[in-house]
Design a protein around this motif. Structure first.
Motif, short mmCIF file in Angstrom:
data_model
loop_
_atom_site.label_atom_id
_atom_site.label_comp_id
_atom_site.label_asym_id
_atom_site.label_seq_id
_atom_site.Cartn_x
_atom_site.Cartn_y
_atom_site.Cartn_z
N GLN A 165 0.82 -1.21 0.00
CA GLN A 165 0.00 0.00 0.00
C GLN A 165 0.86 1.26 0.00
OE1 GLN A 165 -3.76 0.60 0.29
NE2 GLN A 165 -3.26 -1.19 -0.94
N THR A 166 0.42 2.25 -0.79
CA THR A 166 1.04 3.57 -0.73
C THR A 166 0.31 4.37 0.34
OG1 THR A 166 1.57 3.49 -3.08
CG2 THR A 166 1.55 5.67 -2.03
N LYS A 167 1.06 5.02 1.21
CA LYS A 167 0.45 5.71 2.34
C LYS A 167 -0.36 6.92 1.87
CE LYS A 167 1.54 7.60 6.92
NZ LYS A 167 2.61 7.96 7.88
N PRO A 168 -1.66 6.96 2.21
CA PRO A 168 -2.48 8.11 1.85
C PRO A 168 -2.22 9.30 2.78
CG PRO A 168 -3.83 6.20 2.53
CD PRO A 168 -2.41 5.94 2.92
N GLN A 169 -2.76 10.44 2.39
CA GLN A 169 -2.73 11.62 3.25
C GLN A 169 -3.98 11.65 4.13
OE1 GLN A 169 -1.91 14.58 -0.04
NE2 GLN A 169 -0.30 15.20 1.37
N THR A 170 -4.03 12.59 5.04
CA THR A 170 -5.13 12.65 6.00
C THR A 170 -6.03 13.85 5.73
OG1 THR A 170 -3.70 13.84 7.55
CG2 THR A 170 -3.86 11.45 7.82
N TYR A 171 -7.33 13.65 5.97
CA TYR A 171 -8.34 14.68 5.66
C TYR A 171 -9.34 14.70 6.82
CZ TYR A 171 -11.34 17.28 2.30
OH TYR A 171 -12.08 18.22 1.63
N ALA A 172 -9.37 15.80 7.57
CA ALA A 172 -10.29 15.94 8.70
C ALA A 172 -11.63 16.49 8.20
CB ALA A 172 -9.72 16.87 9.75
N VAL A 173 -12.70 15.76 8.47
CA VAL A 173 -14.05 16.22 8.16
C VAL A 173 -14.73 16.51 9.50
CG1 VAL A 173 -16.25 15.66 7.08
CG2 VAL A 173 -14.11 14.79 6.09
N LYS A 174 -14.84 17.79 9.83
CA LYS A 174 -15.39 18.19 11.12
C LYS A 174 -16.86 18.58 10.95
CE LYS A 174 -10.87 19.85 12.71
NZ LYS A 174 -10.07 21.00 13.20
N VAL A 175 -17.71 17.88 11.68
CA VAL A 175 -19.15 18.16 11.61
C VAL A 175 -19.59 18.59 13.01
CG1 VAL A 175 -21.41 17.34 10.86
CG2 VAL A 175 -19.33 16.33 9.89
N GLU A 176 -19.82 19.87 13.17
CA GLU A 176 -20.14 20.44 14.47
C GLU A 176 -21.60 20.87 14.53
OE1 GLU A 176 -18.08 20.26 16.82
OE2 GLU A 176 -16.04 20.33 16.02
N GLY A 177 -22.19 20.75 15.72
CA GLY A 177 -23.57 21.20 15.90
C GLY A 177 -24.51 20.03 16.10
N THR A 178 -25.79 20.29 15.85
CA THR A 178 -26.83 19.29 16.10
C THR A 178 -27.71 19.12 14.86
OG1 THR A 178 -26.90 19.99 18.41
CG2 THR A 178 -28.75 18.67 17.63
N LEU A 179 -27.97 17.89 14.49
CA LEU A 179 -28.84 17.62 13.34
C LEU A 179 -30.29 17.97 13.68
CD1 LEU A 179 -27.47 14.14 12.17
CD2 LEU A 179 -26.95 16.39 11.18
N GLY A 180 -30.96 18.60 12.73
CA GLY A 180 -32.35 18.97 12.93
C GLY A 180 -33.30 17.80 12.68
N GLN A 181 -34.56 18.01 12.94
CA GLN A 181 -35.59 16.98 12.74
C GLN A 181 -35.62 16.55 11.27
OE1 GLN A 181 -39.77 18.13 13.10
NE2 GLN A 181 -40.16 16.32 14.36
N GLY A 182 -35.63 15.24 11.05
CA GLY A 182 -35.69 14.73 9.69
C GLY A 182 -34.35 14.65 8.99
N VAL A 183 -33.28 15.09 9.65
CA VAL A 183 -31.94 15.08 9.07
C VAL A 183 -31.15 13.96 9.74
CG1 VAL A 183 -29.87 16.43 8.56
CG2 VAL A 183 -32.09 17.57 8.74
N SER A 184 -30.43 13.18 8.94
CA SER A 184 -29.80 11.96 9.44
C SER A 184 -28.34 11.85 9.04
CB SER A 184 -30.56 10.75 8.91
OG SER A 184 -30.35 10.64 7.50
N ALA A 185 -27.72 10.74 9.46
CA ALA A 185 -26.33 10.47 9.11
C ALA A 185 -26.13 10.43 7.60
CB ALA A 185 -25.89 9.15 9.74
N LYS A 186 -27.10 9.87 6.88
CA LYS A 186 -26.99 9.80 5.41
C LYS A 186 -26.90 11.19 4.81
CE LYS A 186 -27.33 7.33 1.52
NZ LYS A 186 -28.35 6.27 1.43
N ASP A 187 -27.59 12.14 5.42
CA ASP A 187 -27.57 13.51 4.91
C ASP A 187 -26.21 14.18 5.15
OD1 ASP A 187 -30.34 13.43 4.07
OD2 ASP A 187 -30.83 13.44 6.20
N ILE A 188 -25.53 13.78 6.23
CA ILE A 188 -24.19 14.32 6.48
C ILE A 188 -23.25 13.94 5.35
CG2 ILE A 188 -22.13 14.13 7.94
CD1 ILE A 188 -23.94 13.80 10.36
#
Length: 471
Positions: A165-188
């Protein structure tokens, strides 16, 4: 905290712990803790072993199941697809000959490989996990480095328990706050991919961070990590925590007794150190997210459910503009129009993205007391036999059937249209799966990717609907 002087990310810790050999300018030899096998991508690999006179290096670190081609019709209905029959028989022969544990067609633990690995406790923090399937990134939800491999690599891991394997680089995906009604992990995850495109993560491993990620259940975390590959990333990861440990405790393959205590201590050391740096970062405000839906022919063509289909003329890049024009032509959609109100023909609730018990629970809760629209076929496909049995014990199957949905057997089903579960040419589907390529769910079929909640909303109204209007 890591004992290293230089703060490290979760990825860097796991990578470093699994390096067998590393030479400057060459791929790294990486040790693999768990190798998952299914019936579609493995036959050629086993043939290669026979031709070379090789054995499987560590049969106990390999687990096989049948999921891709398995029909989701009742068990007493005979399989008629000759290719599927051949693949099933071949996997049974291969596993018996090479001593590999197999959850076969009649196993109570059979299911989609990325559902049963965590379900059985085989997936554990700190591991390296591979499978001849791109959505192996699902297992990264447990703080593992998990990724898909090709057929020649499947053979290599079987023979050596290692991988170049070739070593990949790193990518931070920061998701802050609170999901609203009807919004889910799939929507993130659909929102992320709509922002960065299907190539935005190429060469990187995503690590999902932030308060909105930490608040997700394990099954929701698996949904997010599952579609990392759709953003171009090599893998997606979430650091283990108490939610992870609670999920794993007591599962068949999880450590027991003192071994559990030892494992917990090791897992506590895995999260990214304070002060560790990433090669790339993006921040998403969970408070502003809406239910998402795709409109085109790749997962990056997504938008908020209340949005308008983009206009190709507004895109400067010629290649991107032509790609969007082609996608809209295939989908039969007009730029500048809403997707809300678009009639649909089929709803598919399933796949390694959204076929777990929690997905079925939220869908059943919404469909209860409602009826599936007369013009819609609604297929509900559990991700494993265990998910199916538990759902039936909770009466979820009855809720779906009373609403007019089809309650199917476990398997990959319409996600890949390999086993008779497919769209007809020109049909529109709202699907909880992970890919919406041309013909992915059936030749000429048109797919809108969405969450289980959005899928149910479409099933009961017969059209693309904002689920928040039903809650």
């Amino acid at each position: 905290m890591s004992t290293n002087k230089t703060p490290q990310t979760l990825f860097e810790k796991i990578w470093q712990q699994h390096v067998v050999a590393a030479e400057p300018g060459n791929p790294t030899v990486l040790y693999i803790d768990l190798h998952l096998v299914h019936e579609v991508t493995s036959p050629q690999a086993f043939t290669g072993l026979r031709q070379k006179g090789l054995k499987v290096r560590h049969p106990g670190k390999t687990m096989a199941t049948m999921d891709h081609g398995i029909p989701t019709t009742p068990p007493d209905v005979p399989i008629t697809d000759e290719l599927v029959i051949k693949q099933i028989n071949q996997l049974e022969t291969n596993c018996q000959e090479f001593g590999i544990p197999l959850h076969g067609i009649h196993s109570p633990n059979r299911g989609i490989v990325h559902v049963i690995g965590p379900e059985l406790g085989l997936t554990q923090p700190g591991m390296t996990i591979v499978c001849g399937d791109s959505h192996t990134s699902t297992h990264g939800a447990f703080g593992t480095l998990a990724f898909g491999i090709g057929t020649s690599e499947v053979e290599h891991v079987l023979a050596t328990q290692c991988l170049l394997q070739t070593k990949p680089q790193t990518y931070a995906v920061k998701v802050e706050g609170t999901l609203g009604q009807g919004v889910s992990a799939k929507d993130i995850i659909l929102n992320l991919i709509s922002r960065i495109g299907i190539g935005g993560g190429t060469g990187y491993v995503f690590e999902y961070l932030g308060s909105a990620i930490r608040a997700l259940s394990m099954e929701e975390r698996m949904t997010v990590c599952n579609m990392s590959i759709e953003g171009g990333a090599r893998a997606g990861m979430i650091a283990p925590d108490e939610i992870t440990f609670e999920y794993l405790a007591g599962r068949p393959a999880a450590p027991k007794g003192k071994a559990w205590e030892t494992a917990i201590n090791q897992w506590f050391a895995l999260p990214t150190d304070d002060g560790a740096t990433f090669d790339q970062e993006i921040t998403i405000d969970a408070n502003t997210l809406e239910p998402m839906i795709t409109y085109g022919t790749n997962p990056g063509m997504g938008m908020p459910i209340s949005g308008l289909i983009p206009d190709p003329d507004a895109i400067k890049d010629v290649s991107e503009r032509q790609t969007l024009m082609k996608a809209l032509q295939y989908m039969g959609l007009q730029a500048g129009q809403p997707l809300l109100g678009q009639p649909i023909d089929v709803v598919f609730l399933g796949s390694c993205t959204n076929s777990r018990l929690s997905d079925l629970r939220v869908a059943a809760q919404l469909v209860k007391g409602r009826k599936v629209a007369e013009t819609v076929r609604f297929m509900v496909v559990p991700g494993s036999q265990q998910v199916k049995l538990q759902a039936e014990a909770e009466g979820l199957d009855k809720i779906f059937k009373e609403a007019g949905a089809e309650w199917r057997e476990a398997g990959c089903s319409m996600c890949i249209a390999m086993n008779g579960d497919q769209l007809q040419p020109g049909q529109y589907a709202v699907s909880t799966s992970n890919r919406n390529f041309e013909g992915r769910q059936g030749k000429g079929g048109r797919t809108f990717l969405a969450s289980p909640l959005t899928a149910v909303a479409a099933a009961v109204t017969g059209k693309v609907t904002d689920v928040r209007t039903l809650l």
